[in-house]
Design a protein around this motif. Structure first.
Motif, short mmCIF file in Angstrom:
data_model
loop_
_atom_site.label_atom_id
_atom_site.label_comp_id
_atom_site.label_asym_id
_atom_site.label_seq_id
_atom_site.Cartn_x
_atom_site.Cartn_y
_atom_site.Cartn_z
N UNK A 65 41.55 1.72 -18.80
CA UNK A 65 41.38 0.29 -18.54
C UNK A 65 40.22 -0.05 -17.61
N UNK A 66 39.80 0.91 -16.80
CA UNK A 66 38.72 0.66 -15.85
C UNK A 66 37.36 1.22 -16.32
N UNK A 67 37.31 1.71 -17.55
CA UNK A 67 36.07 2.32 -18.04
C UNK A 67 35.43 1.45 -19.11
N UNK A 68 34.14 1.16 -18.94
CA UNK A 68 33.39 0.53 -20.02
C UNK A 68 33.17 1.57 -21.11
N UNK A 69 32.71 1.14 -22.25
CA UNK A 69 32.45 2.08 -23.34
C UNK A 69 31.42 3.12 -22.94
N UNK A 70 30.37 2.68 -22.25
CA UNK A 70 29.32 3.61 -21.81
C UNK A 70 29.87 4.60 -20.79
N UNK A 71 30.70 4.11 -19.87
CA UNK A 71 31.29 5.00 -18.86
C UNK A 71 32.26 5.99 -19.50
N UNK A 72 33.00 5.53 -20.50
CA UNK A 72 33.93 6.42 -21.19
C UNK A 72 33.17 7.56 -21.87
N UNK A 73 32.08 7.23 -22.51
CA UNK A 73 31.26 8.24 -23.18
C UNK A 73 30.75 9.27 -22.17
N UNK A 74 30.31 8.78 -21.02
CA UNK A 74 29.80 9.67 -19.97
C UNK A 74 30.92 10.51 -19.38
N UNK A 75 32.09 9.91 -19.20
CA UNK A 75 33.24 10.63 -18.63
C UNK A 75 33.67 11.78 -19.53
N UNK A 76 33.72 11.53 -20.83
CA UNK A 76 34.08 12.58 -21.79
C UNK A 76 33.09 13.74 -21.70
N UNK A 77 31.82 13.41 -21.62
CA UNK A 77 30.79 14.45 -21.56
C UNK A 77 30.90 15.25 -20.25
N UNK A 78 31.20 14.58 -19.15
CA UNK A 78 31.34 15.29 -17.87
C UNK A 78 32.52 16.25 -17.90
N UNK A 79 33.62 15.84 -18.54
CA UNK A 79 34.77 16.73 -18.68
C UNK A 79 34.38 17.97 -19.49
N UNK A 80 33.67 17.77 -20.59
CA UNK A 80 33.21 18.89 -21.43
C UNK A 80 32.29 19.81 -20.63
N UNK A 81 31.31 19.23 -19.95
CA UNK A 81 30.30 20.01 -19.24
C UNK A 81 30.90 20.84 -18.10
N UNK A 82 32.03 20.42 -17.58
CA UNK A 82 32.62 21.11 -16.42
C UNK A 82 33.82 21.98 -16.77
N UNK A 83 34.00 22.26 -18.06
CA UNK A 83 34.95 23.29 -18.46
C UNK A 83 36.29 22.85 -18.96
N UNK A 84 36.54 21.54 -19.06
CA UNK A 84 37.83 21.07 -19.58
C UNK A 84 37.99 21.45 -21.04
N UNK A 85 39.24 21.65 -21.47
CA UNK A 85 39.55 21.96 -22.86
C UNK A 85 39.76 20.69 -23.69
N UNK A 86 39.78 19.54 -23.00
CA UNK A 86 39.99 18.27 -23.68
C UNK A 86 40.05 17.14 -22.69
#
Length: 380
Positions: free
Chosen positions: A337-358
């Motif tokens: 609810x607090x993420x814009x579409x652009x922020x959501x896209x960036x957040x997903x990428x940061x999770x991927x880049x830092x080793x999350x499985x999902x």
């Protein structure tokens, strides 16, 4: 003539027997091959390399067709797994699980664990509830910390623990469920996320008596039997490491019992946890990197802590580092609810880049079409 006829008859019978055996062999071989193909196909079911989860709450008011429509929407927009809160009701879970699976979604049974708001069985037992250092019980409506739904059961009370585990088992018994998902598997917040303090007009610069739990009889007696000192009589219990560690271990042991229980039913154990282990330890007596658990979904809701977006990457990496050498998977939890579409896209990428499985989205039916588009596009 008679011998010749018998010889011919014998030859015919041998041929019939041979062909019969051949048919049996072919039939059996076909079945074996069919079984091999089936097993091969089953083993080739591809697990998503990066899984997308969605937390949702369900009730009995919606029709099966309404649930199906929503599950299909989630799947078509890139969601792989749903964490379904039924209020720990196995009957409702049995109803919705086949609908979600038919849509191609993996199902996880989400439950409130030590915090059990409105639990009709627990509410018959006032002694099951946690008590603050100031003597306030989570059983009493006007004494609960922060909000009315904070109704925390003590993991130190044997019957309260038994009740919690019975709920875990009820969900684990449901066919088609992949994991039982423990939420609120901790103590009440001794420190609230800093971004939420203004809402309650609070300053928490030390462990305040009204928010420091569990001084219930069951907890204190169990601690005293081990350490021979009374936390109620400590001048500053916040600096007593045995008292702090006792509470960390009460949650840890409860998780271990839940893990063994669900694995007996061939299910996994997952948990929603605070952003990274050191922070969880400090805020809610939850040291999840030491747990016996298959998957953790840390709720890295950066705005709750007045942090910036890149903190999602930092907290994800911290959890990954703390889990090094363990088989526990980490999937980053995001508050959409607090993420814009652009922020959501960036957040997903940061999770991927830092080793999350999902990544897991706390959506509960509030995801926008624009956010769904980001999720779907990020998988392509």
């Amino acid at each position: 003539m008679e011998n010749s006829y018998q010889n011919k008859l014998s030859m015919k019978l041998l041929k019939i027997a041979f062909f019969s055996l051949a048919l049996i062999f072919v039939s059996c071989n076909t079945k074996v091959k069919s079984k091999e193909i089936t097993e091969s196909e089953a083993s080739n079911v591809i697990e998503p390399s990066f899984k997308y989860w969605n937390w949702i709450t369900v009730g009995n008011k919606k029709s099966d067709s309404e649930f199906t429509a929503h599950f299909n929407k989630l799947k078509s927009n890139g969601i792989d797994a749903v964490l379904i809160n039924t209020g720990a009701d196995p009957k409702l879970l049995k109803r919705v699980t086949p609908l979600a699976k038919a849509a191609g979604l993996e199902v996880h049974a989400w439950m409130f664990t030590t915090n059990r708001p409105g639990d009709s069985i627990a509410l018959q037992h006032p002694e099951w509830y946690m008590v603050s250092r100031s003597g306030k019980s989570c059983f009493n409506k006007d004494e609960r910390p922060y909000v009315g739904y904070y109704q925390w059961l003590s993991p130190s009370h044997p019957e309260a623990r038994k009740h919690i585990l019975s709920l875990v088992e009820g969900l684990a018994e449901v066919e088609g469920v992949t994991s039982v998902h423990l939420d609120y598997i901790r103590y009440p917040d001794v420190y609230l996320p800093i971004g939420l303090l203004p809402k309650y007009d609070l300053k928490q610069e030390e462990e305040l008596p009204d928010y420091d739990f569990d001084y219930s009889d069951a907890s204190v007696e169990k601690f005293m039997a081990i350490h021979h000192k009374n936390p109620r009589e400590m001048e500053n219990p916040a600096i007593d490491m045995e008292w702090k560690n006792f509470r960390l271990n009460e949650i840890k042991s409860l998780v271990a019992e839940a893990y063994d229980m669900v694995h007996k039913h061939n299910k996994k154990l997952s948990a929603a946890v605070f952003p990274y282990p050191e922070m969880a330890d400090h805020m809610v007596r939850q040291r999840w990197d030491k747990w016996k658990v298959d998957m953790v979904l840390p709720m890295i809701y950066y705005n709750f802590y007045n942090e910036e977006l890149d903190w999602i990457g930092y907290a994800t990496k911290q959890g990954i580092d703390d889990l090094e050498g363990k088989s526990t998977e980490l999937h980053t939890g995001l508050y959409t609810p607090k993420l814009t579409s652009a922020e959501l896209n960036e957040a997903i990428q940061m999770a991927k880049d830092n080793g999350a499985k999902g990544v897991a989205f706390f959506d509960d039916y509030h995801m926008t079409d624009e956010q769904f588009e980001v999720i779907k596009t990020s998988k392509e």
